[in-house]
Design a protein around this motif. Structure first.
Motif, PDB file in Angstrom:
ATOM      1  N   ILE A   1       0.859  -1.182   0.000  1.00  0.00           N
ATOM      2  CA  ILE A   1       0.000   0.000   0.000  1.00  0.00           C
ATOM      3  C   ILE A   1       0.898   1.235   0.000  1.00  0.00           C
ATOM      4  CG2 ILE A   1      -1.803   1.250   1.256  1.00  0.00           C
ATOM      5  CD1 ILE A   1      -2.438  -1.453   2.631  1.00  0.00           C
ATOM      6  N   GLY A   2       0.560   2.177  -0.864  1.00  0.00           N
ATOM      7  CA  GLY A   2       1.321   3.423  -0.895  1.00  0.00           C
ATOM      8  C   GLY A   2       2.646   3.330  -1.619  1.00  0.00           C
ATOM      9  N   CYS A   3       2.831   2.283  -2.415  1.00  0.00           N
ATOM     10  CA  CYS A   3       4.106   2.079  -3.109  1.00  0.00           C
ATOM     11  C   CYS A   3       4.351   3.180  -4.139  1.00  0.00           C
ATOM     12  CB  CYS A   3       4.129   0.714  -3.796  1.00  0.00           C
ATOM     13  SG  CYS A   3       5.602   0.462  -4.807  1.00  0.00           S
ATOM     14  N   GLY A   4       5.420   3.922  -3.921  1.00  0.00           N
ATOM     15  CA  GLY A   4       5.771   4.999  -4.846  1.00  0.00           C
ATOM     16  C   GLY A   4       6.295   4.480  -6.165  1.00  0.00           C
ATOM     17  N   GLU A   5       6.902   3.304  -6.126  1.00  0.00           N
ATOM     18  CA  GLU A   5       7.464   2.745  -7.360  1.00  0.00           C
ATOM     19  C   GLU A   5       6.352   2.268  -8.297  1.00  0.00           C
ATOM     20  OE1 GLU A   5      10.508  -0.229  -6.857  1.00  0.00           O
ATOM     21  OE2 GLU A   5      10.616  -0.619  -8.993  1.00  0.00           O
ATOM     22  N   ALA A   6       5.330   1.612  -7.732  1.00  0.00           N
ATOM     23  CA  ALA A   6       4.213   1.152  -8.572  1.00  0.00           C
ATOM     24  C   ALA A   6       3.545   2.354  -9.241  1.00  0.00           C
ATOM     25  CB  ALA A   6       3.213   0.372  -7.735  1.00  0.00           C
ATOM     26  N   LEU A   7       3.402   3.437  -8.467  1.00  0.00           N
ATOM     27  CA  LEU A   7       2.815   4.656  -9.023  1.00  0.00           C
ATOM     28  C   LEU A   7       3.710   5.221 -10.129  1.00  0.00           C
ATOM     29  CD1 LEU A   7       0.713   6.962  -8.856  1.00  0.00           C
ATOM     30  CD2 LEU A   7       2.164   8.026  -7.104  1.00  0.00           C
TER      31      LEU A   7
ATOM     32  N   GLY B   1       9.973   0.565   3.510  1.00  0.00           N
ATOM     33  CA  GLY B   1      11.394   0.686   3.822  1.00  0.00           C
ATOM     34  C   GLY B   1      11.748   1.972   4.552  1.00  0.00           C
ATOM     35  N   TRP B   2      10.951   2.989   4.337  1.00  0.00           N
ATOM     36  CA  TRP B   2      11.271   4.284   4.952  1.00  0.00           C
ATOM     37  C   TRP B   2      10.541   4.476   6.278  1.00  0.00           C
ATOM     38  CZ3 TRP B   2      11.133   8.345   0.335  1.00  0.00           C
ATOM     39  CH2 TRP B   2      12.028   7.913  -0.660  1.00  0.00           C
ATOM     40  N   ARG B   3       9.689   3.523   6.568  1.00  0.00           N
ATOM     41  CA  ARG B   3       8.827   3.584   7.754  1.00  0.00           C
ATOM     42  C   ARG B   3       8.071   4.923   7.781  1.00  0.00           C
ATOM     43  NH1 ARG B   3      12.503   2.739  12.207  1.00  0.00           N
ATOM     44  NH2 ARG B   3      14.221   2.790  10.734  1.00  0.00           N
ATOM     45  N   SER B   4       7.306   5.093   6.696  1.00  0.00           N
ATOM     46  CA  SER B   4       6.455   6.278   6.586  1.00  0.00           C
ATOM     47  C   SER B   4       5.025   5.808   6.378  1.00  0.00           C
ATOM     48  CB  SER B   4       6.908   7.152   5.418  1.00  0.00           C
ATOM     49  OG  SER B   4       6.854   6.419   4.200  1.00  0.00           O
ATOM     50  N   SER B   5       4.083   6.686   6.603  1.00  0.00           N
ATOM     51  CA  SER B   5       2.682   6.316   6.454  1.00  0.00           C
ATOM     52  C   SER B   5       2.344   6.193   4.965  1.00  0.00           C
ATOM     53  CB  SER B   5       1.827   7.395   7.118  1.00  0.00           C
ATOM     54  OG  SER B   5       0.477   7.100   6.892  1.00  0.00           O
ATOM     55  N   PRO B   6       1.651   5.098   4.566  1.00  0.00           N
ATOM     56  CA  PRO B   6       1.381   4.873   3.143  1.00  0.00           C
ATOM     57  C   PRO B   6       0.604   6.021   2.478  1.00  0.00           C
ATOM     58  CG  PRO B   6       0.724   2.965   4.448  1.00  0.00           C
ATOM     59  CD  PRO B   6       1.110   4.030   5.417  1.00  0.00           C
ATOM     60  N   ASP B   7      -0.167   6.774   3.255  1.00  0.00           N
ATOM     61  CA  ASP B   7      -0.948   7.851   2.634  1.00  0.00           C
ATOM     62  C   ASP B   7      -0.100   9.102   2.382  1.00  0.00           C
ATOM     63  OD1 ASP B   7      -0.719   8.263   5.366  1.00  0.00           O
ATOM     64  OD2 ASP B   7      -2.526   9.491   5.459  1.00  0.00           O
ATOM     65  N   LEU B   8       1.164   9.061   2.781  1.00  0.00           N
ATOM     66  CA  LEU B   8       2.019  10.245   2.623  1.00  0.00           C
ATOM     67  C   LEU B   8       3.009  10.131   1.464  1.00  0.00           C
ATOM     68  CD1 LEU B   8       2.865  11.104   6.347  1.00  0.00           C
ATOM     69  CD2 LEU B   8       1.068  12.081   4.893  1.00  0.00           C
TER      70      LEU B   8
END
Lengths: 307, 391
Positions: free
Chosen positions: A26-32, A226-233
């Motif tokens: 969820i929230g994968c920046g690479e897929a986006l 991997g960055w331990r950030s919230s998926p919505d961010l």
């Protein structure tokens, strides 16, 4: 800006080379990022993908998320595989074995596949001048194997092989400057992009495909896991990376540097760091030191743009 | 009919690739393969062949570029040796598992360390389990013929597997031999254009090299195994067809003066030529010695081996590679295993020799036959002996 983003999404091409139903977090920046790249590439491309998250989440037998000809073979060789495909198309068109449909070749890989293990193969393919576009999806560590440091991991980030501890601040080295290294090959087009700026990114992908010869785009890919950030961010973190100067957006066209966006004044790096677990251990002093380095690097970049 | 001319074997291998009208050559230079790829580059540079020559930056990239080229539907050729074959090791598995037809000539060479660029089959044995069809040549004519036939085998839709053509470095690659070449017309009739069933094509998108978790990996491997096992009969048939077309037929195991032989020598590659001379000499002296030459290393010709050794009391296998701390030379241990279940089987004796370019002469093959007789007389079962070691 945020509202414009919502509205403008309707202007993006409807085509999806990476179909829904893949297995990204969820929230994968690479897929986006890959989805946006595919929209810009259209359907007349062949993709050579390196081993990594993207291959694992998109191609698990017996299903596939790829609505385009796509080949994955190994981790470190996507540039060489792309070289082979490009050469094959060229000679088969010349010999009249296939029609010239203007098909483009794209190699995709993560930061590990590109700036570490596949570095030699990439350099070779760039030097030989194959007509292909390389997309490096940079999530700043080996995420597929469990968040190990790569040469693209930024200074101070805690990963599983550069853990922060009593005697370590985490990653001890600065992020390898891949765009500069690639630009040193004197190829026609190098750029950085971020899916948080989708139209800028799509323009760059189109430009990279259109040039005759090798093109390279480093695409910032936020990794909440991997960055331990919230998926919505993820989108917000991409914007903050750009606006703080941690990941500036620019192009190098035939050796000429050009900023895509100059977010002067740069926002404090702390705004970007505080949303991520990987930087949470850093002392105020270290953050200050990193802040100074970012400003100095950004000024260096601006000097390159000026000349 | 073509003509018979004297040519260095490396150049003859390049000539075969040229006559096969290959589309893409991706190669990295390494001794003793260099003459093959230099000649390919020259052929392309001269316009004798319309092909893309990719001068890659390593053997790993050479084989990787071959993957891409073959997957895009182009007829693909490369060559390597020794360390180069080892550097492309992991890529070799991908080529066979993805059913990508590629023909690769290997100038067999020793592996470091110590550095040694000369003839040896350690490289050949190291890639045994990569899933490639592996064919071993003995002389220049075979190197040309089997390279040409390899394209037909590799691209056959019932097979679709990469093929390695092994030629001993220097001993074979660098000698000038009289070789009979067919005409281009004859080759064109023999070898149809490459027609890969599902190439990378935007009009018909395919996903190649997908990821297989445990629930399906075993099945994928079983399919691969069935495919290569089944390819054996097809290879035999295709070599028969080659024989009908060009007058020279090849077999998984070649026999030389095996009639009534109590003792059989078995060699792989160019030492077969020397062993033939040794067999002639021993036969003249009244010894019942014959020779087997293993041509098809993968898929392994179990039935053919069992048939050909039938009746012999002693089988001497000569390896040019070691399996350190293992059960003898790789060919020896495989052959012993292949014959283990036979009710009546010869005593199998393994010798390892000819490493790193060390010559094995007629005298040495005679010596092996003598030594085998001595070992036979002792009760102890010996794993193997290294032959010709200075101690």
């Amino acid at each position: 800006m945020e509202n414009l983003g919502v509205y403008a999404a309707r202007l993006a091409p409807k085509i999806d080379g990476l179909a829904p139903g893949h297995r990204a977090c969820i929230g994968c920046g690479e897929a986006l990022a890959v989805r946006i790249a595919c929209k810009a590439m259209g359907s007349n491309v062949i993709v050579a993908n390196a081993t990594g998250c993207m291959e694992v989440i998109s191609s698990q037998l017996p299903a596939t998320a790829w609505d385009m000809p796509w080949i994955h073979t190994l981790f470190e060789n996507n540039s060489a595989v792309a070289s082979g495909i490009e050469s094959a198309l060229k000679v088969m068109i010349r010999k009249g074995k296939i029609a010239d449909k203007g098909t483009k070749v794209v190699a995709m890989g993560g930061d590990g596949a590109t700036s570490d293990i596949g570095f030699q193969a990439l350099s070779g393919a760039l030097e030989r001048g194959h007509d292909f576009l390389y997309l490096m999806f940079d999530n700043e560590a080996y995420m597929n194997t469990g968040i190990q440091r790569s040469s693209a991991t930024p200074y101070g980030a805690s990963t599983t092989t550069s853990p922060a501890g009593k005697k370590s601040i985490g990653q001890k080295t600065a992020k390898k400057n891949m765009p500069a290294i690639v630009a040193a090959h004197d190829i026609p087009y190098v750029a950085t992009a971020c899916p948080s700026y989708p139209f800028d990114m799509m323009e760059k992908v189109k430009k990279g495909l259109a040039v005759n010869g090798p093109a390279f785009i480093s695409v910032f890919s936020v990794c909440p896991t991997g960055w331990r950030s919230s998926p919505d961010l993820s989108v917000k973190l991409g914007r903050l990376a750009v606006q703080t100067g941690a990941f500036p957006l620019y192009e190098v066209e035939n050796g000429q540097y050009k900023l895509s966006l100059d977010p002067a004044p740069l926002r404090p790096i702390q705004e970007y760091f505080k949303l991520q677990g990987r930087f949470r251990h850093l002392s105020e002093g270290t953050v200050k030191q990193i802040q100074e380095k970012i400003i100095s690097d950004y000024e260096k970049l601006k000097r390159k743009v000026a000349c | 009919m073509g003509k018979r001319i004297g040519m260095e074997v490396s150049l003859a291998i390049a000539e075969a690739a040229k006559m096969a009208n290959v589309d893409v050559v991706a190669a990295y230079p390494i001794t003793p393969q260099t003459h093959i790829v230099e000649r390919m580059a020259e052929i392309v540079a001269n316009g004798e062949l319309d092909a893309e020559y990719i001068p890659v930056e390593s053997e790993h990239s050479a084989m990787s570029a071959c993957l891409g080229s073959s997957a895009a539907g182009a007829r693909t050729f490369t060559a390597t040796a020794g360390q180069g074959l080892e550097l492309m090791h992991e890529v070799l598995y991908v080529a066979s598992a993805m059913r990508l037809p590629i023909v690769m000539a290997v100038a067999n060479r020793a592996l470091s360390s110590p550095l040694n660029v000369w003839g040896d089959q350690s490289d050949l044995m190291a890639v045994r389990d990569t899933g490639w069809i592996q064919i071993i040549c003995e002389n220049g004519q075979e190197a040309f013929d089997l390279t040409l036939a390899a394209f037909k085998i590799s691209e056959d839709h019932r097979i679709l597997l990469p093929v390695m053509i092994h030629c001993d470095g220097f001993y074979l690659t660098h000698v000038v031999e009289p070789i009979e070449f067919p005409t281009q017309d004859e080759v064109n009739k023999y070898l149809p254009p490459f027609n890969y069933p599902l190439p990378l094509d935007p009009d018909k998108p395919v996903t190649m090299g997908a990821f297989a978790p445990s629930f399906i990996y075993t099945e994928a491997k079983k399919a691969q195994e069935v495919n290569i096992v089944n390819s054996k009969q097809l290879i035999i048939d295709l070599w028969k067809e080659f024989g009908k077309t060009f007058g020279r037929e090849y077999h998984p195991i070649e026999k030389y003066r095996t009639e009534g032989a109590g003792t059989l020598l078995l060699t792989l590659g160019s030492f077969g030529e020397t062993a033939m001379t040794a067999v002639d000499k021993m036969r003249d002296e009244g010894q019942d010695v014959g020779l087997l030459k293993l041509r098809l290393w993968r898929p392994f010709p179990f039935e053919e081996l069992r048939e050909t050794v039938n009746g012999a009391q002693t089988l001497i296998v000569v390896d040019r590679a070691l399996s350190f701390g293992g059960p003898g030379g790789p060919a020896f241990s495989e052959i012993r295993s292949a014959l283990y279940g036979e009710k009546k089987r010869p005593k199998i004796i393994g010798f390892v020799g000819g490493l790193g370019g060390r010559d094995l002469t007629v005298t040495e093959f005679e010596g092996m036959v003598k030594r085998a007789a001595e070992i036979n007389d002792t009760a102890a079962e010996k794993e193997y002996e290294m032959f010709g070691v200075r101690e």
